[in-house]
Motif scaffolding. Structure first.
Motif, PDB file in Angstrom:
ATOM      1  N   THR A 184      -9.019 -72.977 -54.765  1.00 26.59           N
ATOM      2  CA  THR A 184      -8.657 -72.601 -53.369  1.00 26.59           C
ATOM      3  C   THR A 184      -8.083 -71.194 -53.142  1.00 26.59           C
ATOM      4  OG1 THR A 184      -7.394 -73.752 -51.742  1.00 26.59           O
ATOM      5  CG2 THR A 184      -6.390 -73.628 -53.765  1.00 26.59           C
ATOM      6  N   LEU A 185      -8.174 -70.712 -52.084  1.00 24.24           N
ATOM      7  CA  LEU A 185      -7.544 -69.303 -51.788  1.00 24.24           C
ATOM      8  C   LEU A 185      -5.973 -69.757 -51.628  1.00 24.24           C
ATOM      9  CD1 LEU A 185      -8.280 -66.470 -51.482  1.00 24.24           C
ATOM     10  CD2 LEU A 185      -8.390 -66.790 -49.131  1.00 24.24           C
ATOM     11  N   THR A 186      -5.590 -68.724 -52.493  1.00 25.88           N
ATOM     12  CA  THR A 186      -4.040 -68.677 -52.495  1.00 25.88           C
ATOM     13  C   THR A 186      -3.398 -67.299 -51.730  1.00 25.88           C
ATOM     14  OG1 THR A 186      -3.898 -67.541 -54.539  1.00 25.88           O
ATOM     15  CG2 THR A 186      -3.604 -70.238 -54.519  1.00 25.88           C
ATOM     16  N   ILE A 219      -7.874 -81.276 -33.302  1.00 24.42           N
ATOM     17  CA  ILE A 219      -8.160 -80.032 -33.325  1.00 24.42           C
ATOM     18  C   ILE A 219      -7.427 -79.096 -32.462  1.00 24.42           C
ATOM     19  CG2 ILE A 219      -9.592 -77.934 -33.922  1.00 24.42           C
ATOM     20  CD1 ILE A 219      -9.582 -79.775 -36.368  1.00 24.42           C
ATOM     21  N   ASP A 220      -6.795 -77.891 -32.561  1.00 29.76           N
ATOM     22  CA  ASP A 220      -6.141 -77.188 -31.614  1.00 29.76           C
ATOM     23  C   ASP A 220      -6.720 -75.858 -31.381  1.00 29.76           C
ATOM     24  OD1 ASP A 220      -3.648 -78.973 -30.756  1.00 29.76           O
ATOM     25  OD2 ASP A 220      -3.255 -78.705 -32.927  1.00 29.76           O
ATOM     26  N   GLU A 221      -7.021 -75.256 -32.228  1.00 27.13           N
ATOM     27  CA  GLU A 221      -7.756 -73.948 -32.325  1.00 27.13           C
ATOM     28  C   GLU A 221      -8.752 -73.684 -33.389  1.00 27.13           C
ATOM     29  OE1 GLU A 221      -4.910 -70.607 -32.298  1.00 27.13           O
ATOM     30  OE2 GLU A 221      -3.427 -71.853 -31.538  1.00 27.13           O
ATOM     31  N   ILE A 222      -9.870 -72.676 -33.224  1.00 21.28           N
ATOM     32  CA  ILE A 222     -10.797 -72.623 -34.160  1.00 21.28           C
ATOM     33  C   ILE A 222     -10.977 -70.963 -34.258  1.00 21.28           C
ATOM     34  CG2 ILE A 222     -13.193 -72.544 -34.375  1.00 21.28           C
ATOM     35  CD1 ILE A 222     -13.359 -75.434 -32.895  1.00 21.28           C
ATOM     36  N   TRP A 223     -10.884 -70.351 -35.374  1.00 17.18           N
ATOM     37  CA  TRP A 223     -11.276 -69.223 -35.890  1.00 17.18           C
ATOM     38  C   TRP A 223     -12.683 -69.296 -36.534  1.00 17.18           C
ATOM     39  CZ3 TRP A 223      -9.541 -64.485 -34.768  1.00 17.18           C
ATOM     40  CH2 TRP A 223      -8.338 -64.367 -34.187  1.00 17.18           C
ATOM     41  N   LEU A 224     -13.667 -68.464 -36.049  1.00 17.15           N
ATOM     42  CA  LEU A 224     -15.206 -68.387 -36.507  1.00 17.15           C
ATOM     43  C   LEU A 224     -15.200 -66.873 -36.731  1.00 17.15           C
ATOM     44  CD1 LEU A 224     -17.103 -70.936 -34.273  1.00 17.15           C
ATOM     45  CD2 LEU A 224     -16.340 -71.103 -36.640  1.00 17.15           C
ATOM     46  N   THR A 225     -15.493 -66.681 -38.129  1.00 21.20           N
ATOM     47  CA  THR A 225     -16.152 -65.119 -38.391  1.00 21.20           C
ATOM     48  C   THR A 225     -17.677 -65.197 -38.394  1.00 21.20           C
ATOM     49  OG1 THR A 225     -14.299 -65.046 -39.743  1.00 21.20           O
ATOM     50  CG2 THR A 225     -16.192 -63.629 -39.968  1.00 21.20           C
ATOM     51  N   VAL A 226     -18.203 -64.520 -37.492  1.00 21.02           N
ATOM     52  CA  VAL A 226     -19.889 -64.469 -37.701  1.00 21.02           C
ATOM     53  C   VAL A 226     -20.109 -63.248 -38.688  1.00 21.02           C
ATOM     54  CG1 VAL A 226     -21.711 -64.176 -36.294  1.00 21.02           C
ATOM     55  CG2 VAL A 226     -19.869 -65.292 -35.126  1.00 21.02           C
ATOM     56  N   CYS A 227     -20.876 -63.741 -39.568  1.00 23.85           N
ATOM     57  CA  CYS A 227     -21.409 -62.655 -40.516  1.00 23.85           C
ATOM     58  C   CYS A 227     -22.719 -62.355 -40.488  1.00 23.85           C
ATOM     59  CB  CYS A 227     -21.123 -63.300 -42.115  1.00 23.85           C
ATOM     60  SG  CYS A 227     -19.338 -63.874 -42.384  1.00 23.85           S
ATOM     61  N   ALA A 257     -12.775 -58.107 -45.384  1.00 24.69           N
ATOM     62  CA  ALA A 257     -11.787 -58.184 -44.284  1.00 24.69           C
ATOM     63  C   ALA A 257     -11.693 -59.592 -43.857  1.00 24.69           C
ATOM     64  CB  ALA A 257     -12.391 -57.512 -42.841  1.00 24.69           C
ATOM     65  N   ASP A 258     -13.007 -60.385 -44.124  1.00 25.46           N
ATOM     66  CA  ASP A 258     -13.016 -61.856 -43.795  1.00 25.46           C
ATOM     67  C   ASP A 258     -12.002 -62.555 -44.573  1.00 25.46           C
ATOM     68  OD1 ASP A 258     -13.914 -64.562 -42.345  1.00 25.46           O
ATOM     69  OD2 ASP A 258     -14.451 -64.543 -44.569  1.00 25.46           O
ATOM     70  N   LYS A 259     -12.099 -62.256 -45.931  1.00 25.12           N
ATOM     71  CA  LYS A 259     -11.210 -62.901 -46.724  1.00 25.12           C
ATOM     72  C   LYS A 259      -9.582 -62.621 -46.404  1.00 25.12           C
ATOM     73  CE  LYS A 259     -10.042 -63.081 -51.790  1.00 25.12           C
ATOM     74  NZ  LYS A 259     -10.512 -62.586 -53.239  1.00 25.12           N
ATOM     75  N   ALA A 260      -9.324 -61.409 -46.028  1.00 21.80           N
ATOM     76  CA  ALA A 260      -7.907 -60.924 -45.745  1.00 21.80           C
ATOM     77  C   ALA A 260      -7.565 -61.825 -44.627  1.00 21.80           C
ATOM     78  CB  ALA A 260      -7.716 -59.570 -45.293  1.00 21.80           C
ATOM     79  N   HIS A 261      -8.502 -61.938 -43.401  1.00 25.39           N
ATOM     80  CA  HIS A 261      -8.081 -62.774 -42.301  1.00 25.39           C
ATOM     81  C   HIS A 261      -7.888 -64.472 -42.796  1.00 25.39           C
ATOM     82  CE1 HIS A 261      -8.921 -64.642 -38.323  1.00 25.39           C
ATOM     83  NE2 HIS A 261      -9.793 -65.445 -38.876  1.00 25.39           N
ATOM     84  N   VAL A 310     -14.961 -56.027 -36.680  1.00 23.25           N
ATOM     85  CA  VAL A 310     -14.427 -55.414 -38.014  1.00 23.25           C
ATOM     86  C   VAL A 310     -15.799 -55.006 -38.561  1.00 23.25           C
ATOM     87  CG1 VAL A 310     -13.110 -55.325 -39.821  1.00 23.25           C
ATOM     88  CG2 VAL A 310     -12.214 -56.700 -38.051  1.00 23.25           C
ATOM     89  N   GLU A 311     -16.127 -53.846 -38.438  1.00 24.06           N
ATOM     90  CA  GLU A 311     -17.505 -53.135 -39.113  1.00 24.06           C
ATOM     91  C   GLU A 311     -18.631 -54.362 -38.554  1.00 24.06           C
ATOM     92  OE1 GLU A 311     -17.054 -52.742 -43.352  1.00 24.06           O
ATOM     93  OE2 GLU A 311     -15.423 -51.172 -42.889  1.00 24.06           O
ATOM     94  N   GLN A 312     -19.146 -55.044 -39.460  1.00 23.46           N
ATOM     95  CA  GLN A 312     -20.305 -55.896 -39.318  1.00 23.46           C
ATOM     96  C   GLN A 312     -20.118 -57.199 -38.874  1.00 23.46           C
ATOM     97  OE1 GLN A 312     -23.549 -54.434 -38.787  1.00 23.46           O
ATOM     98  NE2 GLN A 312     -22.277 -52.471 -38.854  1.00 23.46           N
ATOM     99  N   GLU A 313     -18.948 -57.374 -38.650  1.00 29.28           N
ATOM    100  CA  GLU A 313     -18.449 -58.835 -38.494  1.00 29.28           C
ATOM    101  C   GLU A 313     -17.744 -58.992 -37.290  1.00 29.28           C
ATOM    102  OE1 GLU A 313     -17.958 -60.761 -42.935  1.00 29.28           O
ATOM    103  OE2 GLU A 313     -16.192 -59.496 -41.992  1.00 29.28           O
TER     104      GLU A 313
END
Length: 248
Positions: free
Chosen positions: A62-64, A193-201, A34-38, A235-238
């Motif tokens: 790099t992720l494409t 920087i304008d925005e930040i997305w953080l995924t907590v795992c 889910a984090d990779k998809a995000h 999303v589940e545990q994240e």
């Protein structure tokens, strides 16, 4: 005075104790599917992505954008299938034989004059051709980097603001920053920087030497950048946290 530049979003995953890699700085592969998809969704929404040389050395790639619906949306908007992938490095000390240089993307290098010369010398050692004269402007050196962007301050560091303004002149309106912590710190310090997305795992990495989302010297609490929480998703545990930088 507001400087015209791309809208810039940091996208990072971290452990529950705030580490983006372990103490050996191994590639951070602890995020879920889910984090990779995000992450892929954020990349697909951008005209270019920016990341430091340390991040590239850790992963080698790099992720494409690969999800068909994301590719379709980009094509429908008249965009190329992949955003531009920009490596920022003062020294340009990169291995030209890593897999990154075989990925089907446009690759740019943002560096100093010395870094651009060093990179060209590295390629010339492989090719056995004379060194090319460098200028303090955009240079093209296919097939490794389509463009080399040289933006340097008087003290010999990368002029990130000038580089971002140049990107805006090339119709790059949305930029995703994918790490590492030193790059994020310098851009926060320069208010880029304008925005930040953080995924907590859901794991604990610990370690004083383990990198965090923001490296550098740090900020005093009374001078620290302030955030506005825009969104929380679980999303589940994240946990996915979406912030906006507060400005006067």
């Amino acid at each position: 005075m507001v400087q015209y530049r791309p809208h810039t979003t940091v996208v990072l995953a971290m452990s529950a104790d705030g580490k983006i890699a372990d103490y050996k700085r191994s590639p951070a592969r602890f995020g879920s599917g889910a984090d990779k998809a995000h992450l892929e969704k954020q990349i697909a929404a951008s005209d270019a992505v920016l990341f430091g040389a340390g991040t590239l050395r850790a992963y080698g790639t790099t992720l494409t954008v690969s999800q068909p619906i994301l590719l379709q949306h980009r094509i429908q908007k008249g965009k190329p299938a992949q955003p531009v992938h920009i490596v920022i490095s003062h020294s340009a000390d990169l291995n030209p034989e890593i897999k990154f240089f075989q990925q089907p993307i446009k690759r740019w290098l943002l560096t100093t004059k010395a870094g651009a010369i060093s990179w060209q010398e590295r390629l010339d050692q492989k090719k056995g051709v004379p060194l090319t004269t460098m200028k303090n402007e955009v240079q093209e050196y296919p097939p490794k980097f389509e463009q080399i962007l040289v933006f340097e301050t008087p003290i010999g560091t990368i002029d990130t603001l000038a580089a971002l303004q140049h990107l805006a002149s090339l119709h790059i309106t949305r930029l995703a920053v994918l790490g590492g912590g030193e790059l994020v710190a310098s851009m926060l310090e320069s208010d880029l920087i304008d925005e930040i997305w953080l995924t907590v795992c859901p794991l604990i990495l610990g370690g004083a030497a383990a990198p965090t989302p923001v490296g550098g010297k740090g900020f005093l609490s009374q001078l620290a950048p302030r955030l506005e929480l825009l969104e929380v998703q679980t999303v589940e545990q994240e946990v996915f946290l979406h912030y906006r930088l507060q400005r006067p």
